[in-house]
Design a protein around this motif. Structure first.
Motif, PDB file in Angstrom:
ATOM      1  N   GLY A 150      50.292  46.873  29.981  1.00  0.00           N
ATOM      2  CA  GLY A 150      50.820  48.011  30.729  1.00  0.00           C
ATOM      3  C   GLY A 150      51.912  47.555  31.675  1.00  0.00           C
ATOM      4  N   LYS A 151      53.129  48.018  31.444  1.00  0.00           N
ATOM      5  CA  LYS A 151      54.267  47.552  32.230  1.00  0.00           C
ATOM      6  C   LYS A 151      54.190  47.999  33.687  1.00  0.00           C
ATOM      7  CE  LYS A 151      57.423  47.328  28.313  1.00  0.00           C
ATOM      8  NZ  LYS A 151      58.689  47.821  27.729  1.00  0.00           N
ATOM      9  N   GLU A 152      53.373  49.029  33.936  1.00  0.00           N
ATOM     10  CA  GLU A 152      53.324  49.524  35.305  1.00  0.00           C
ATOM     11  C   GLU A 152      52.492  48.620  36.216  1.00  0.00           C
ATOM     12  OE1 GLU A 152      49.690  51.026  33.302  1.00  0.00           O
ATOM     13  OE2 GLU A 152      51.796  50.757  32.783  1.00  0.00           O
ATOM     14  N   ILE A 153      51.776  47.645  35.670  1.00  0.00           N
ATOM     15  CA  ILE A 153      50.905  46.783  36.472  1.00  0.00           C
ATOM     16  C   ILE A 153      51.616  45.477  36.794  1.00  0.00           C
ATOM     17  CG2 ILE A 153      48.709  45.551  36.561  1.00  0.00           C
ATOM     18  CD1 ILE A 153      47.578  47.574  34.605  1.00  0.00           C
ATOM     19  N   ASP A 154      51.750  45.179  38.084  1.00  0.00           N
ATOM     20  CA  ASP A 154      52.269  43.882  38.514  1.00  0.00           C
ATOM     21  C   ASP A 154      51.053  43.006  38.826  1.00  0.00           C
ATOM     22  OD1 ASP A 154      53.407  41.678  39.586  1.00  0.00           O
ATOM     23  OD2 ASP A 154      54.522  42.711  41.172  1.00  0.00           O
ATOM     24  N   LEU A 155      50.685  42.161  37.865  1.00  0.00           N
ATOM     25  CA  LEU A 155      49.449  41.391  38.004  1.00  0.00           C
ATOM     26  C   LEU A 155      49.504  40.396  39.151  1.00  0.00           C
ATOM     27  CD1 LEU A 155      48.524  40.797  34.272  1.00  0.00           C
ATOM     28  CD2 LEU A 155      47.407  42.311  35.898  1.00  0.00           C
ATOM     29  N   ASP A 156      50.680  39.904  39.478  1.00  0.00           N
ATOM     30  CA  ASP A 156      50.773  38.949  40.579  1.00  0.00           C
ATOM     31  C   ASP A 156      50.424  39.600  41.913  1.00  0.00           C
ATOM     32  OD1 ASP A 156      51.471  36.737  39.061  1.00  0.00           O
ATOM     33  OD2 ASP A 156      53.582  37.318  39.013  1.00  0.00           O
ATOM     34  N   GLN A 157      50.636  40.923  42.011  1.00  0.00           N
ATOM     35  CA  GLN A 157      50.333  41.634  43.248  1.00  0.00           C
ATOM     36  C   GLN A 157      49.074  42.507  43.120  1.00  0.00           C
ATOM     37  OE1 GLN A 157      52.166  40.952  45.936  1.00  0.00           O
ATOM     38  NE2 GLN A 157      53.407  39.578  44.659  1.00  0.00           N
ATOM     39  N   ALA A 158      48.403  42.426  41.982  1.00  0.00           N
ATOM     40  CA  ALA A 158      47.259  43.308  41.724  1.00  0.00           C
ATOM     41  C   ALA A 158      46.071  42.947  42.600  1.00  0.00           C
ATOM     42  CB  ALA A 158      46.872  43.238  40.246  1.00  0.00           C
ATOM     43  N   ASP A 159      45.232  43.952  42.884  1.00  0.00           N
ATOM     44  CA  ASP A 159      44.030  43.693  43.680  1.00  0.00           C
ATOM     45  C   ASP A 159      42.927  43.127  42.785  1.00  0.00           C
ATOM     46  OD1 ASP A 159      43.028  45.837  42.210  1.00  0.00           O
ATOM     47  OD2 ASP A 159      43.311  47.277  43.839  1.00  0.00           O
ATOM     48  N   ALA A 160      41.820  42.734  43.422  1.00  0.00           N
ATOM     49  CA  ALA A 160      40.727  42.074  42.692  1.00  0.00           C
ATOM     50  C   ALA A 160      40.137  42.980  41.621  1.00  0.00           C
ATOM     51  CB  ALA A 160      39.640  41.643  43.675  1.00  0.00           C
TER      52      ALA A 160
ATOM     53  N   VAL B 239      41.420  43.693  33.946  1.00  0.00           N
ATOM     54  CA  VAL B 239      42.295  43.058  32.955  1.00  0.00           C
ATOM     55  C   VAL B 239      41.600  41.854  32.323  1.00  0.00           C
ATOM     56  CG1 VAL B 239      44.457  41.780  32.673  1.00  0.00           C
ATOM     57  CG2 VAL B 239      44.410  43.867  34.038  1.00  0.00           C
ATOM     58  N   ALA B 240      40.851  41.095  33.139  1.00  0.00           N
ATOM     59  CA  ALA B 240      40.163  39.900  32.633  1.00  0.00           C
ATOM     60  C   ALA B 240      39.100  40.236  31.602  1.00  0.00           C
ATOM     61  CB  ALA B 240      39.529  39.124  33.791  1.00  0.00           C
TER      62      ALA B 240
ATOM     63  N   ALA C 125      48.540  35.556  35.430  1.00  0.00           N
ATOM     64  CA  ALA C 125      47.478  36.087  36.294  1.00  0.00           C
ATOM     65  C   ALA C 125      46.263  36.524  35.479  1.00  0.00           C
ATOM     66  CB  ALA C 125      48.005  37.249  37.128  1.00  0.00           C
ATOM     67  N   ALA C 126      46.512  37.124  34.309  1.00  0.00           N
ATOM     68  CA  ALA C 126      45.405  37.600  33.474  1.00  0.00           C
ATOM     69  C   ALA C 126      44.579  36.437  32.935  1.00  0.00           C
ATOM     70  CB  ALA C 126      45.960  38.432  32.313  1.00  0.00           C
ATOM     71  N   ILE C 127      45.258  35.381  32.476  1.00  0.00           N
ATOM     72  CA  ILE C 127      44.549  34.216  31.929  1.00  0.00           C
ATOM     73  C   ILE C 127      43.725  33.531  33.012  1.00  0.00           C
ATOM     74  CG2 ILE C 127      44.883  31.895  30.974  1.00  0.00           C
ATOM     75  CD1 ILE C 127      47.377  33.041  29.530  1.00  0.00           C
ATOM     76  N   ILE C 128      44.337  33.317  34.171  1.00  0.00           N
ATOM     77  CA  ILE C 128      43.626  32.642  35.262  1.00  0.00           C
ATOM     78  C   ILE C 128      42.478  33.502  35.772  1.00  0.00           C
ATOM     79  CG2 ILE C 128      43.867  31.763  37.632  1.00  0.00           C
ATOM     80  CD1 ILE C 128      46.731  30.895  36.830  1.00  0.00           C
ATOM     81  N   SER C 129      42.679  34.818  35.810  1.00  0.00           N
ATOM     82  CA  SER C 129      41.603  35.723  36.234  1.00  0.00           C
ATOM     83  C   SER C 129      40.429  35.659  35.269  1.00  0.00           C
ATOM     84  CB  SER C 129      42.119  37.159  36.327  1.00  0.00           C
ATOM     85  OG  SER C 129      43.107  37.268  37.325  1.00  0.00           O
TER      86      SER C 129
ATOM     87  N   GLY D  43      32.657  31.848  37.328  1.00  0.00           N
ATOM     88  CA  GLY D  43      31.951  32.217  38.553  1.00  0.00           C
ATOM     89  C   GLY D  43      32.750  32.008  39.831  1.00  0.00           C
ATOM     90  N   MET D  44      34.071  32.005  39.742  1.00  0.00           N
ATOM     91  CA  MET D  44      34.900  31.854  40.944  1.00  0.00           C
ATOM     92  C   MET D  44      35.202  33.223  41.568  1.00  0.00           C
ATOM     93  SD  MET D  44      37.762  29.054  39.850  1.00  0.00           S
ATOM     94  CE  MET D  44      37.407  27.671  38.777  1.00  0.00           C
ATOM     95  N   ASP D  45      35.735  33.192  42.787  1.00  0.00           N
ATOM     96  CA  ASP D  45      36.173  34.407  43.472  1.00  0.00           C
ATOM     97  C   ASP D  45      37.545  34.790  42.927  1.00  0.00           C
ATOM     98  OD1 ASP D  45      37.009  36.413  45.142  1.00  0.00           O
ATOM     99  OD2 ASP D  45      36.647  35.332  47.016  1.00  0.00           O
TER     100      ASP D  45
END
Length: 557
Positions: free
Chosen positions: A153-163, A169-170, A226-230, A237-239
């Motif tokens: 989704g182009k409307e989502i900026d994953l670098d600025q996305a909330d938890a 996404v994850a 961001a998606a891969i790391i999330s 089990g990380m935050d």
């Protein structure tokens, strides 16, 4: 006894609930299993486990598995959906499949004919199998092709996305597939580590194979960072919301039939979080002492040392030299029925049956030194300390050795004799070293020549001179030409080279007199100790490794 009666017997449902379900079954004509699920009297997992138990087959949690693409090809998607089955892994000509109804002989026969493999069945819930089918089928073999199918989704900026957004996404199937594919590819290449490295405009992914890092052919685009790391944070089990400080996590998963324990670590950088995944395969570390690369001479001396009732035995070398593997195989070779073996480690890399293992926890006040003191009150025979990091730990280890315990530990030094100097530099008195240390095993890892492209080699004269090998005793040496199997490196796998220093009366006298490392080295070699380089040259002459590899690994030793 029917399904309903078993559920009542085990206290999962009450008799009145069973009667209600039986009445509904008679009215609707539905099987009792479906009625129990419809009335939400019992969970799907419970029924599947009972059925598996009745049939004498394992029940599996499919979320613990990663299915290899080559294995997936053995059963077409249409057939998998028709019978609610999914292949898990194959060994030889035997294919293990998870089935919602493992007693369906017709389905098993059809899967056997289509896959051309003998079928071993395990039980799983229909819901879990359906989810796995949706997740895996349609995944292409290359990371590059898979990335093209991911629509975030182009409307989502994953670098600025909330938890919350990152968590959603994850859990999306394409990202799950992509991370699973990276893990599977790493296992297939026998990688020990996966590095996910953010750059300004790209995302680099590298595998460490046989000690050397190399990039994958088709790394995913920066937009998926961001998606891969999330996703990795979620499964370890990380935050997921914490990006400013390092985190550690752990993943337990089955890949291609192997139980993998994966240590995950993040580290914030200017372009995003760097992630390193350490892949630990129990089957690869517990090889047995006879398969680590010991020469007969070193094996005899080492086995004599580990059979001693007390004293300190140190395994030394730089990070990544195989010290932990040697210690785990040493502990695994001991008689755990008659000996009480305890460890204090940081971290615990593998769990060994019959051995009490403890994890360092500085926040709770559990350090190597404090843990070692506590272990001494547990009536141990053998103690393994992950690493002698400071003077306090060294002093407590010496105390343990002098009071009748065999202590195994590691130290970061370049040679066996250099370890004695390191202990002196830590402030340990010479008389304590001479009376407690019984032996020091220094080691390195050298790459093994690929058997597929191995060919005889006449080494350059300059190389022979640097290694002090005369033509008369040089013999025949080998090198790997480079092929597809070894990714043109000429090597496949690694083996250890060793240097075993056994502390005898002559060496004890030198330690008491604070002799230099050079003097101790000379005395040890006069007593028959083979150096790391000598052991490496022996393996090169046997065609196991190459001369250049020996030179590179031992040039600092």
């Amino acid at each position: 006894m029917g399904l309903g009666e078993k559920l009542v017997e085990r206290g999962i449902i009450k008799t009145a609930q069973l009667e209600q379900a039986l009445g509904e079954s008679r009215k609707s004509g539905l099987p009792i299993k479906q009625v129990l699920l419809k009335l939400k009297l019992v969970d799907e997992n419970v029924i599947a486990q009972l059925q598996a138990e009745e049939m004498g087959i394992p029940f599996v949690e499919l979320s613990d598995y990663i299915v290899d693409q080559e294995t997936l090809k053995l059963i077409p998607e249409a057939l998998a959906r028709k019978h609610t089955v999914i292949p898990l892994f194959k060994i030889g000509n035997s294919l293990t499949v998870a089935m919602a109804n493992p007693s369906d002989i017709m389905a098993i026969d059809e899967v056997r004919l289509k896959s051309q493999h003998e079928i071993e069945t395990v039980s799983a819930t229909p819901q879990a199998i359906q989810k796995a089918i949706d997740q895996y089928y349609g995944v292409t073999q290359s990371v590059d092709d898979l990335v093209k199918t991911i629509q975030l989704g182009k409307e989502i900026d994953l670098d600025q996305a909330d938890a919350q957004t990152l968590s959603r996404v994850a859990e999306e199937a394409p990202i799950i597939k992509l991370v699973n594919l990276l893990l599977t590819q790493a296992v297939r290449e026998n990688a020990s580590d996966i590095h996910i490295e953010p750059e300004e405009t790209t995302l680099a992914i590298r595998f460490r194979v046989d000690g050397t890092l190399h990039g994958i052919e088709s790394p995913p685009p920066k937009a998926l960072q961001a998606a891969i790391i999330s996703r990795i944070k979620v499964i370890s089990g990380m935050d997921i919301a914490e990006k400013r400080k390092p985190q550690d996590g752990r993943i337990k998963i089955k890949i291609e039939g192997k139980e993998m324990d994966i240590r995950a670590a993040t580290f914030p950088t200017v372009y995003g979080e760097n992630v390193v995944l350490r892949l630990l395969d129990q089957g690869r570390i517990l090889l047995g002492l006879d398969r680590l690369g010991f020469s007969q001479e070193v094996m005899t001396g080492y086995q004599h040392l580990i059979s001693r009732p007390n004293g300190i035995l140190l395994v030394t070398g730089p990070t990544g030299s195989g010290k932990t593997t040697t210690l785990y195989n040493t502990l695994n070779s001991m008689d755990r029925q008659t000996k009480n073996i305890l460890t204090i480690e940081d971290p615990i890399e593998y769990h060994l049956a019959g051995i009490r293992q403890s994890q360092v926890n500085p926040k709770a006040g559990l350090t190597f030194a404090s843990g070692l003191r506590s272990i001494l009150r547990q009536d141990p025979d053998v103690i393994m300390v992950g690493e002698v990091r400071d003077t306090e730990t060294a002093e407590v280890a010496i105390q343990a050795a002098l009071t009748g315990h065999l202590v195994l530990s590691t130290l970061h030094t370049n040679s066996a004799t250099g370890t004695l100097t390191r202990l002196l530099d830590m402030g340990i008195e010479p008389f304590l070293i001479s009376s407690s240390v019984i032996g020091i095993l220094a080691q390195r890892l050298v790459r093994v020549i690929c058997e597929k492209c191995k060919e005889p080699l006449i080494p350059p004269k300059e190389l022979l001179e640097r290694l002090k090998i005369s033509d008369s005793k040089g013999g025949r040496f080998f090198a790997g030409k480079g092929c597809r199997q070894c990714r043109s490196s000429g090597y496949s796998g690694r083996v250890a080279i060793f240097e075993l220093l056994v502390i005898d009366d002559k060496l004890r006298h030198q330690i008491l007199n604070k002799a230099s490392a050079q003097e101790v080295q000379k005395a040890a070699q006069e007593s028959g100790m083979k150096t790391l380089r000598e052991d490496g040259l022996r393996k090169a002459a046997d065609g196991i490794t190459a001369l250049e590899e020996v030179l590179n690994v031992t040039q600092e030793a």
